[in-house]
Design a protein around this motif. Sequence first.
Motif, mmCIF file in Angstrom:
data_model
loop_
_atom_site.group_PDB
_atom_site.id
_atom_site.type_symbol
_atom_site.label_atom_id
_atom_site.label_comp_id
_atom_site.label_asym_id
_atom_site.label_seq_id
_atom_site.Cartn_x
_atom_site.Cartn_y
_atom_site.Cartn_z
ATOM 1 N N MET A 224 0.769 -1.107 0.179
ATOM 2 C CA MET A 224 -0.224 -0.143 0.029
ATOM 3 C C MET A 224 0.936 1.291 0.083
ATOM 4 O O MET A 224 0.431 2.411 -0.563
ATOM 5 C CB MET A 224 -0.937 0.106 1.214
ATOM 6 N N ILE A 225 1.947 1.152 0.767
ATOM 7 C CA ILE A 225 2.964 2.447 0.917
ATOM 8 C C ILE A 225 3.686 2.529 -0.311
ATOM 9 O O ILE A 225 3.591 3.856 -0.769
ATOM 10 C CB ILE A 225 4.036 2.137 1.960
ATOM 11 N N TYR A 226 4.051 1.409 -1.125
ATOM 12 C CA TYR A 226 4.367 1.664 -2.511
ATOM 13 C C TYR A 226 3.669 2.217 -3.543
ATOM 14 O O TYR A 226 3.921 3.295 -4.350
ATOM 15 C CB TYR A 226 4.923 0.308 -3.074
ATOM 16 N N THR A 227 2.365 1.622 -3.380
ATOM 17 C CA THR A 227 1.271 2.264 -4.424
ATOM 18 C C THR A 227 1.161 3.665 -4.299
ATOM 19 O O THR A 227 0.959 4.432 -5.130
ATOM 20 C CB THR A 227 0.296 1.460 -4.278
ATOM 21 N N LEU A 228 1.057 4.073 -2.957
ATOM 22 C CA LEU A 228 0.738 5.442 -2.566
ATOM 23 C C LEU A 228 1.827 6.358 -2.980
ATOM 24 O O LEU A 228 1.711 7.595 -3.651
ATOM 25 C CB LEU A 228 0.474 5.651 -0.949
ATOM 26 N N GLY A 229 3.144 5.918 -2.857
ATOM 27 C CA GLY A 229 4.316 6.532 -3.109
ATOM 28 C C GLY A 229 4.235 6.631 -4.826
ATOM 29 O O GLY A 229 4.426 8.047 -5.416
ATOM 30 N N GLN A 230 3.704 5.815 -5.581
ATOM 31 C CA GLN A 230 3.612 5.732 -7.173
ATOM 32 C C GLN A 230 2.677 6.942 -7.458
ATOM 33 O O GLN A 230 2.655 7.676 -8.414
ATOM 34 C CB GLN A 230 3.208 4.407 -7.724
ATOM 35 N N LEU A 231 1.482 6.733 -6.808
ATOM 36 C CA LEU A 231 0.335 7.677 -6.933
ATOM 37 C C LEU A 231 0.954 9.288 -6.842
ATOM 38 O O LEU A 231 0.576 10.145 -7.439
ATOM 39 C CB LEU A 231 -0.872 7.591 -6.133
ATOM 40 N N PHE A 232 1.526 9.346 -5.745
ATOM 41 C CA PHE A 232 2.265 10.688 -5.415
ATOM 42 C C PHE A 232 3.180 11.138 -6.363
ATOM 43 O O PHE A 232 2.979 12.367 -6.902
ATOM 44 C CB PHE A 232 2.573 10.727 -4.031
#
Length: 600
Positions: free
Chosen positions: A429-437
Amino acid sequence: MIKNILEQLRNKVFNKILFMSSLTIIVTMLTLLFTITHYYSEVIVQKEMDSNMRTLERVESYINRKKDFTDNAFKELYTSGDLILDISYALQHDYDDYLEYRLNKYSDSSSFVASNIDNFFYAYFSQDNHINAISLRSVEGIPEYLYVFNHFRWKNSLLQPELESEEAFYTDNILKIQNKKRDSNRELRNTVVFKRTLNDPVSLTKLGEIRIYYSLEGIEDLISLRNTASEGTYYIVDKDGEMVFQSHEKNDQGLIKSLDFKSATQEVQWKNETYHINTLASEENGYLFVGSVPESEIEKLTVIRGSMLLLTCIFALTAILITFFAMKSYSKRIQTIETSIHQVKEGNLSVRIPHDHKYDELSTISQSFNNMLQDLNKYIDEVYIMNIKQREAEMKALQSQINPHFLYNTLEAIRMKAIIEGSKTTSTMIYTLGQLFRYSLDDRQLVTIQSEIEHVKQYINLVQSRYPNRLQLDIDIPNDYLNRSILKFILQPIAENYMIHGFRNDTNVNQLTIRLVEENHYLYLYLIDNGTGISAARLREVQNNLEGEPVDSNSIGLKNIHHRIRLKYGKGCGLEINSVEDKGTTVVIKIPANGGDSLV
């Protein structure tokens, strides 16, 4: 020196305006003068010719009345049997035999009034005081009985005076002449002659003819009553071209005889003179009535041309002078403005244009000029403060570039900690949030459809981490379109809007489908969900918000996407929303197919 003055005059805009306005005034005045005088001349000519024609019509009517009077007399001769027999005997015998016949006839008659030529002519024709004489002659011209009613006019009408024989005598104040020998025609002037043939009522053989000689003094009276300013000349011409009447003695018989026997209005050139001529042809009487007015007479009536020319010159000069003095005042004010501009050009920023208490465009320019100099001095005083603020802004910009890197590094540290502790889901989830950001901070305006789809997938993956096995994403886009360009951030907000307003927490069959179709040179991206849908009233509000009506805070994301698409591709493109409550919502994105070129 003169050359310099002329050069300055050419360079002055107001001198050019004055010259052009003066030229315009003069040309306009002259054109107006020419038009009015030409129109006025035509009106004068038409008025004179109309009056001339009315006079000719009155003359024709006069001749017609005389003809009708003659015809009635001739009919009365034939209706009286004794009278026609009396005339027949007189024309076939000499005067002595005729007198004997009359005496015998009178003695045998029971009437006290003898029915003979003398009594008839006196009783009937004495009613018309325009009759000069009546001639009753046989076929051979012998005998002829000439009844003269107005001896003075008759003598004046004869071109060659004839002698009264011993057989001339007066009866009832009427001169009667019996000539033993007489020419067939008399040469007369200003006389209209009506001829009527007399036939024997029994054998219908020709006995002779009656000629009635009318004076044209009545016509002269009619002409004198004409309502016209020009004098003109009036003529009566018979079919043989012989002049019967002429109102003025002029040597223009050649002009009149050249006219055709028809009714017309025409201009005729004769002996270097223009004549305006009306002709009125009377087939019944055999006369051509002519009214002639020379151009020289009409020109005398148009003396107004000189007066109009003088007035035109006065008006033109007055208009030019008014324009000159008005422009002179404006020129001085313009000169003041020009001088001030030159001083500013030389570096004098303290100059000001004096206020002239007038409210026009030049006053506005002067006030704006003064305000500009005042603001310019103010801006110069503040330039150092602006430089300092600009440096501060640059420092803040450098600082803002550091913050995203700090956030990326922090998220990466948290993700690594989660991996170490064995929390794979949290790490994902943290990795996906970083990519979205990272994707959201990218400053590119256009991306590929594939990049935008991947961004939606990452968002859905993040949502699926929260709701495992409750949401399915279907992508139906041909591979040929994946490299087409599209505006960034137009798909994920719609998916997010579905998750917030349409996602069902109580079911495992939530589905979001993204489909692309090309039709009529446009690309249509369909985002279809089976969520809770939108009520009809709420749907109208959302649609109205898209078209610029008051923005609802809940749909500002859709409005943002709609307006970005329109700004990029035009009003024919944008969002379209359709929804059925409790069944789902369909959002359609329309963009040009040719605007979606490949970015790879």
